[in-house]
Scaffold this active site. Structure first.
Site, short mmCIF file in Angstrom:
data_model
loop_
_atom_site.label_atom_id
_atom_site.label_comp_id
_atom_site.label_asym_id
_atom_site.label_seq_id
_atom_site.Cartn_x
_atom_site.Cartn_y
_atom_site.Cartn_z
N SER A 1 -19.09 -29.97 44.30
CA SER A 1 -18.00 -29.35 45.06
C SER A 1 -17.41 -30.33 46.05
O SER A 1 -18.11 -31.24 46.53
CB SER A 1 -18.57 -28.15 45.81
OG SER A 1 -17.71 -27.74 46.84
N TYR B 1 -24.55 -25.76 52.04
CA TYR B 1 -24.13 -25.77 50.64
C TYR B 1 -23.68 -27.17 50.23
O TYR B 1 -24.10 -27.71 49.19
CB TYR B 1 -22.99 -24.78 50.45
CG TYR B 1 -22.33 -24.78 49.10
CD1 TYR B 1 -22.92 -24.17 48.01
CD2 TYR B 1 -21.09 -25.39 48.91
CE1 TYR B 1 -22.31 -24.16 46.77
CE2 TYR B 1 -20.47 -25.38 47.67
CZ TYR B 1 -21.08 -24.77 46.60
OH TYR B 1 -20.46 -24.77 45.38
N LYS C 1 -25.44 -29.63 47.46
CA LYS C 1 -24.70 -30.18 46.31
C LYS C 1 -24.79 -31.71 46.32
O LYS C 1 -24.96 -32.34 45.27
CB LYS C 1 -23.24 -29.73 46.36
CG LYS C 1 -23.03 -28.28 45.93
CD LYS C 1 -23.32 -28.07 44.46
CE LYS C 1 -23.03 -26.66 43.99
NZ LYS C 1 -23.54 -26.42 42.61
#
Lengths: 326, 326
Positions: free
Chosen positions: B124, B148, B152
């Site tokens: 992402s 997050y 990632k």
């Protein structure tokens, strides 16, 4: 204040311990207690304050909790499986360098109750992988080419995330190659950067396995300790969420290292260096960074040597009692 | 060939499944078997080839081994706890996004016996954190500002390391914001980028919570599927050890999004957008990337839309049967 060192039995850990014992304080606060941890028993120094030595594998669940139970104010996390071993034993490398680091960070987080120590994590320039720009700047991406470098980069990300979330106040410092390393020659591919200086100064012959135009970046063991001390005490309000940074270093070619040895010690010492190219080491070294533009660390007050002459003189002062004997 | 999709019940997973079922082949090889996995039961499509749906939590030790036991040739790893939830529940985010990914990668590694599948991992743009250059290039460093994003980025490092070591043949693709997302409005801070187009086209009023000069980067759901298909089939010999890359996207301001809606649909639709600034959302959006220079992915043949008009037309074709009804 209380200080915990993980990896206290290693070369940098021992030198950091010596410095803390000599100073007796850190950032203006008297040291009341020092806990030295490693997987092998660290040497216990004579100190006017309390010292404890602990031996355990901090990657075993539950061990990290014991280390932080006394709520140390500053934690130096120097523990790691080195590059060669992490490459040879994948599971061990990820277990110690990633899981161990995460267990430590989680143990700190789970103390809770407002506990928020300063955590100084030694990362490495192994987080970078070729091809590089001429000088690697502060915003260059991390593309490690070893599992060790990948594990250090993951540790950096975890440190930054946990600091952002307020679980602790972390700083990750990427050490350059530490030179001149004291002690015996080792099998590390980078060993020759130190041994071409150290062995001649100790009266021994040495082989240089790469061409003299190879460029690399160095800082002395004394600078490594200075980086750690500074990282433990600087005002993190200036840093923001980008918690990991490359330390300053002296970028020189091997020819410049040899010229510095000639200036500092003399031709007799340089004559002990024998040129025998080793294609295996040459190929490894080709993938290494040559130069860094570490202006962020410099602007935050981190300082390395200004010349390789200075690096040699520090070796002579700190390891040879200040004089050449051979 | 056999294909495994983790995260098959999500929006991108469903569209990827539809595409694979419609094509019946991938990279010139007929699909013999498709395994759809998610933590909730994925929809089972009608296909001429074998389809299995599996429901489990792949972050529970032992579950990933079951998924790869059939030795799928291509593994799409789309499973993740999304940004908001990973920020709200730290343990869950690290467990699914880091441990789950690592269990999957280790399960592949431990199959051994020459097994080396293509692994396509959806990363992402959340791996990037402000401040940014005007356009984020391929060598810009990863400084995520969410857990997050950190997870990632750690997954990217693991994917690159395991690919370098030959355990599998991995590619990590950083998806831009996917727009126009079909379905109901959700609570994501980025939701308005889609809803200011989707709701008017569906006859509904919508609130725009940010100024029209906000710039952001988008690709359609169709492009997201194209990225995945291309990543699954391209020749990785061209890629080298840098296995993660930012996907192409269309960078537009909100004003340009609205102009595109006016051109594609008409003034009547634009009139359904109501401007009500929300300082909370404005502050979040300020920390987001505005533009990418994704030339590496482009040079490897990844393609997004060329304009926001095209993105709106794809929504009308794929979700509204090709015609405006409201």
């Amino acid at each position: 204040m209380q200080i915990l060192i993980l990896g206290a039995a290693g070369m940098v850990g021992r030198k950091l311990t010596e410095r803390l014992v000599a100073d007796g304080h850190l950032g203006g606060r008297a040291i009341a207690r020092l806990v030295l941890h490693d997987v092998v028993e660290p040497q216990r120094p004579d100190t006017p304050f309390s010292v404890e030595t602990l031996t355990s594998d901090f990657s075993i669940p539950g061990e990290a909790e014991k280390l932080v139970a006394g709520r140390p104010d500053v934690i130096f996390h120097l523990a790691a499986i080195v590059s060669g071993e992490a490459e040879a034993d994948l599971d061990k490398g990820y277990r110690i360098n990633l899981d161990g680091t995460r267990f430590l960070f989680d143990a700190i987080r789970l103390v809770g109750d407002g506990y928020q120590p300063r955590v100084v994590f030694t990362s490495s320039i192994a987080v970078f992988g070729a091809p590089f720009p001429d000088a690697i700047g502060d915003e260059f991406f991390l593309t490690p080419l070893t599992s060790y470098g990948a594990q250090k980069a993951m540790g950096e990300l975890l440190l930054a995330d946990y600091s952002r979330r307020g679980f602790f106040d972390g700083i990750g410092i990427r050490l350059p190659t530490i030179c001149v390393r004291p002690g015996k020659p080792n099998k590390a591919a980078s060993g020759f950067f130190s041994s071409i200086i150290r062995e001649p100064l100790n009266g021994q012959e040495v082989v240089l396995p790469v061409p003299v135009d190879v460029r690399h970046s160095h800082a002395s063991p004394r600078s490594a300790v200075n980086f750690l001390m500074h990282a433990a005490t600087l005002d993190t309000a200036e840093i923001g969420p980008r918690r990991n940074m490359t330390m300053p270093s002296v970028s020189v070619t091997v020819a410049e290292q040899i010229e510095a040895l000639r200036r500092v010690a003399g031709e007799r010492y340089v004559a002990r260096i024998h040129h025998e190219l080793d294609p295996y080491i040459m190929r490894i070294v080709e993938g290494w960074p040559r130069r860094f533009d570490a202006r962020r660390a410099e602007s935050l007050g981190f300082r390395a040597e200004q010349s390789f002459d200075e690096i040699i003189n520090i070796y002579i002062e700190d390891e040879l009692g200040g004089a050449l004997a051979h």
